[in-house]
Design a protein around this motif. Structure first.
Motif, PDB file in Angstrom:
ATOM      1  N   THR A 176       0.694  -1.456   0.095  1.00 52.69           N
ATOM      2  CA  THR A 176       0.027  -0.030   0.006  1.00 52.69           C
ATOM      3  C   THR A 176       0.767   1.189   0.104  1.00 52.69           C
ATOM      4  N   THR A 185      -7.758  -1.003   0.418  1.00 54.57           N
ATOM      5  CA  THR A 185      -8.715  -0.259  -0.487  1.00 54.57           C
ATOM      6  C   THR A 185      -9.906   0.370   0.406  1.00 54.57           C
ATOM      7  N   ASP A 220      -8.311   3.862  -3.984  1.00 53.04           N
ATOM      8  CA  ASP A 220      -9.338   3.630  -5.070  1.00 53.04           C
ATOM      9  C   ASP A 220      -8.520   2.990  -6.319  1.00 53.04           C
ATOM     10  N   VAL A 221      -8.402   1.752  -6.254  1.00 49.62           N
ATOM     11  CA  VAL A 221      -7.773   0.935  -7.402  1.00 49.62           C
ATOM     12  C   VAL A 221      -8.372   1.314  -8.780  1.00 49.62           C
TER      13      VAL A 221
END
Length: 817
Positions: free
Chosen positions: A200, A243, A250-251
């Protein structure tokens, strides 16, 4: 084991341990007492101890020096170097206390020398050898706070490797501080984060550098390469990346922004987004992404990439369900819901494969909605589905911009009209602003042909009449692109040609004539129009009107078109057997301004007319005029024809003046042939002297080397009809002519060049060979003296042998015979 550097006696206030001071040190001690505030005597003392004292003595002197002069960088550096070097080979875990003493010594030094980066570096390098992470980290922090920012790079050079080795949150926090000063090293930080499994944080660092327009990769990576690495990280570790809202990532939004940003890599990014959802187990979302991708991409390459990934995904899911179904079947378990789900997925897969041609066609139409051929392909894909075909025609007509259409847009309208077989569609098509007049003309023709297929002949004529409707005097230019095709279509010859054919087929002669006359009024008549109109009138027995059409055509067109019209016109007039005087007037008009290239045929027709219906003398005058009017290529043939006609009509003697004029008018090559024919005629008439004179005249443009046939023929003539004097005269003329050509500079050069090119390797010959060839060309060949015998008299022994002349003839032997 090296003994610790510890003084056995305590250092009293200013009173040194006497056993560490020898008699040799007395002089240095006195120098120190004389100048206690200077480092020079201390440095000399230390140098002496380094050479002659033990390590204890060295440490003893340095300890005293640093106490007396605590601000001396040089003394402290020397002292610290000595102490760290002494412990360099000792295990820091076993001798932790000794290392602690040196650490304390560094702390003493830094009390007053905390602005000296080298002292900090030595201290930090020494701490890195010891297993005390917290102290080391805090010391690094103290160094960064104590030193100015310009010196921080020296500290970070040690701090970064320490952070990497420390790992964990310690490394991350240290690197975050470092990134505030050196954001250009973000790629190294990302690499560390990935190794540590902090995906992340790594993605956030990618986002930071991608949002920074000033960032330049140290490794030469471009924006797309960084994007690709980030997407691969998100897809590969989809479950590990945090997420959602708040601190999450916000992939989907990130990848979609990449799709908009990198248009040439949309296929890969769409597949990556779908793979992300597959990895997270959201199969329905993955399917939605695949569907959106294959229906929005603009290139076949991107479509193929997404479609293949989509098919692989469906095959995998279906395969797993089939394996589960087989396992249940083996166990005798029945699960209707699972079987129903398998059937649904099988249907989806089959439908996906059936949609492939349509999807590819959609991609091509998204690239260029004005591509007519792709719309035709789309129509063909629907087969017999009339409802979809009609919808496709409607969509195509709405999407295609006529001015930008690629392909035959009018054919699409024509196909649409044929599908309905109604005139309403064609009427709409006739109002479309096509790119060219030709397309609009084809549209009108297709409309008329549709009526003809339905046997509505009168309606077809009305349609064509409406298509060619125009003002009485139209000044419109057919090629004026500023006007719409509808404004120029009435000057389309293709449209008028179809109209004429239609009226000829279903209308009366008067109606057809009106159409032809309208074509002439609009000044769009072609040579074929003239011929067709004239033939129509001729077939209807209107011969005079037919001739008038030819004359109108001759007023419209110049040569070479006029030549074809005159040819037809004169042929028709001669076959019609109109009055000879009128025919003569026509031929005179025809030959009056005819170019030389086209004169021969017209003059021959004119002469043939006079021979058949007029006087031979008139025909001869026409042929004589033709010899002057025709082109240079046809003049020799015209003279031969003229001579033949004169001989057949008035006898051979009448051709003499023709031969003489031909010889004077023709170039040398043709004049030579004409002289031979002239001489043969005189010989047949028994005029030997005239023939000999003609040979003599022709000899001036007949080089013996290039025209051997002429001289052979003259030689044969003299053998048969001459005597020794005439033969010798012929030989004399031959030598004279050859000598004349030998002195012609241009001729000599051309001959020498020809010989050099004929020899192998002639291109590589030197100038000497060329000059030799030139000299050879200048030498007279076959010179024959006037004495008897081919060798020119008696040859004495030892004399040079004279080359025999192949053209010489034994005249004495002839007389004996």
């Amino acid at each position: 084991m090296a003994p610790p550097i510890v003084s056995k006696g305590k250092l009293s206030q200013g009173k040194p341990d006497l056993y560490l001071i020898s008699e040799e040190d007395t002089i240095y001690e006195q120098d120190i007492l004389r100048d206690p505030g200077s480092t020079k005597p201390w440095l000399a003392y230390i140098e002496f101890k380094f050479q002659h004292g033990s390590i204890h003595e060295q440490a003893y002197v340095l300890e005293r020096a640093c106490k007396q002069l605590p601000r001396s960088y040089k003394l402290w550096k020397t002292y610290l170097t000595l102490r760290t070097k002494h412990l360099g080979k000792l295990n820091p875990a076993i001798f932790a206390s000794e290392y602690a003493k040196v650490n304390a010594l560094f702390e003493r030094a830094l009390i007053l020398l905390n602005k000296m980066p080298r002292i900090w570096e030595m201290y930090l390098e020494f701490l890195l050898l010891q297993p005390i992470i917290t102290l080391t980290r805090r010391t690094f922090d103290r160094a960064l706070r104590a030193l100015p920012i310009t010196q921080h790079n020296r500290i970070w050079a040690l701090y970064r490797p320490f952070a990497n080795s420390a790992s964990g949150q310690t490394a991350i926090k240290i690197w975050r501080r470092y990134m505030q000063i050196h954001p250009e090293d973000a790629e190294d930080f990302i690499e560390l984060l990935i190794e540590m499994g902090h995906y992340t944080e790594a993605v956030k660092q990618y986002m930071t550098i991608l949002n920074n327009p000033k960032f330049r990769s140290k490794n030469g990576k471009g924006d797309y390469q960084l994007w690709s690495e980030m997407v691969d990280l998100l897809v590969t570790h989809a479950k590990e990346v945090e997420t959602g809202d708040g601190t999450g990532i916000d992939v989907e939004r990130i990848i979609r922004s990449g799709i908009e940003r990198f248009a040439d890599q949309r296929g890969k990014l769409w597949s990556g987004l779908a793979t992300y959802w597959i990895t997270r187990g959201s199969f329905e979302k993955a399917r939605d992404v695949f569907e959106e991708g294959i229906t929005t991409v603009m290139t076949v390459r991107d479509f193929t990439l997404i479609f293949e990934a989509y098919v692989e995904f469906e095959e995998t899911i279906t395969g797993q369900l089939m394996e589960e179904a087989a396992a249940r079947s083996d166990k005798g378990v029945v699960d209707e819901n699972a079987d129903f789900d398998l059937d649904i997925r099988m249907m989806r897969f089959e439908q996906l494969m059936d949609r492939r041609p349509f999807l590819i066609n959609d991609v091509l139409l998204r690239q260029n909605p004005n591509n007519v051929s792709e719309w035709n392909v789309r129509i063909g894909l629907w087969g017999d589905n009339k409802q979809e075909i009609v919808q496709t025609y409607t969509d195509a007509i709405e999407a295609i911009q006529p001015k930008k259409a690629v392909g035959r847009f009018h054919e699409l309208w024509a196909s649409y009209a044929k599908f309905y077989e109604k005139g309403a569609t064609s009427e709409k098509a006739a109002k479309v602003p096509f790119k060219s007049v030709a397309e609009l003309a084809d549209t009108w023709i297709e409309w008329a042909e549709m009526e003809l297929r339905n046997d509505n002949f009168e309606e077809a004529v009305k349609i064509m009449a409406k298509a060619v409707q125009a003002p009485k005097r139209s000044t419109v230019d057919y090629f004026d692109e500023t006007l719409s095709p509808q404004q120029r279509v009435h000057k389309s010859w293709k449209l008028w040609a179809f109209y004429i054919d239609l009226v000829e087929s279903v209308g009366t002669l008067d109606e057809t004539k009106k159409v032809y006359e309208r074509v002439f009024e609009l000044r769009i008549a072609t040579p074929q129009t003239v011929v067709n109109y004239a033939n129509l009138l001729e077939e209807s027995k209107y011969f005079e009107e037919s001739f008038k059409i030819y004359e109108r055509g001759l007023d419209l067109f110049s040569y070479p078109v006029a030549f074809e019209l005159w040819n037809l016109y004169l042929t028709k007039a001669v076959d019609r057997k109109i009055g000879i005087e009128r025919l003569r007037d026509l031929f005179e008009q025809a030959v009056e301004e005819v170019p030389p290239k086209f004169a021969k045929v017209l003059y021959l027709m004119y002469g043939n007319l006079e021979e058949e219906r007029g006087l031979a003398r008139h025909a001869m005058r026409i042929y004589e005029r033709a010899t002057r009017a025709v082109s240079d290529e046809d003049r020799a043939d015209m003279f031969n024809f003229y001579i033949t006609k004169s001989a057949s009509n008035f006898g051979l003697p009448s051709t003499r003046p023709i031969y003489e004029r031909a010889i004077a008018a023709l170039p040398d090559k043709d004049a030579r042939d004409m002289c031979l024919k002239f001489a043969d005629m005189e010989k047949r008439l028994g005029e030997i002297d005239r023939a000999r004179a003609i040979y003599g005249h022709a000899s001036q443009f007949c080089d013996p080397r290039t025209s051997p046939a002429f001289w052979s023929k003259w030689e044969a003539f003299e053998v048969n009809h001459g005597n020794e004097d005439t033969f010798k005269e012929m030989l004399r003329i031959k030598r004279s002519v050859q000598a004349q050509y030998n002195t012609d500079v241009s001729f000599i050069a051309s001959q020498a060049l020809a010989r050099s090119q004929q020899q192998p390797g002639g291109d590589d010959e030197d100038d000497g060979d060329a000059m030799a060839a030139l000299e050879q060309a200048r030498a007279p060949v076959g010179f024959v003296p006037s004495s008897t015998g081919p060798q020119g008299g008696n040859i004495k022994d030892g004399a040079d042998v004279v080359a025999a002349n192949p053209d010489a003839i034994d005249v004495d032997g002839m007389d004996d015979d």
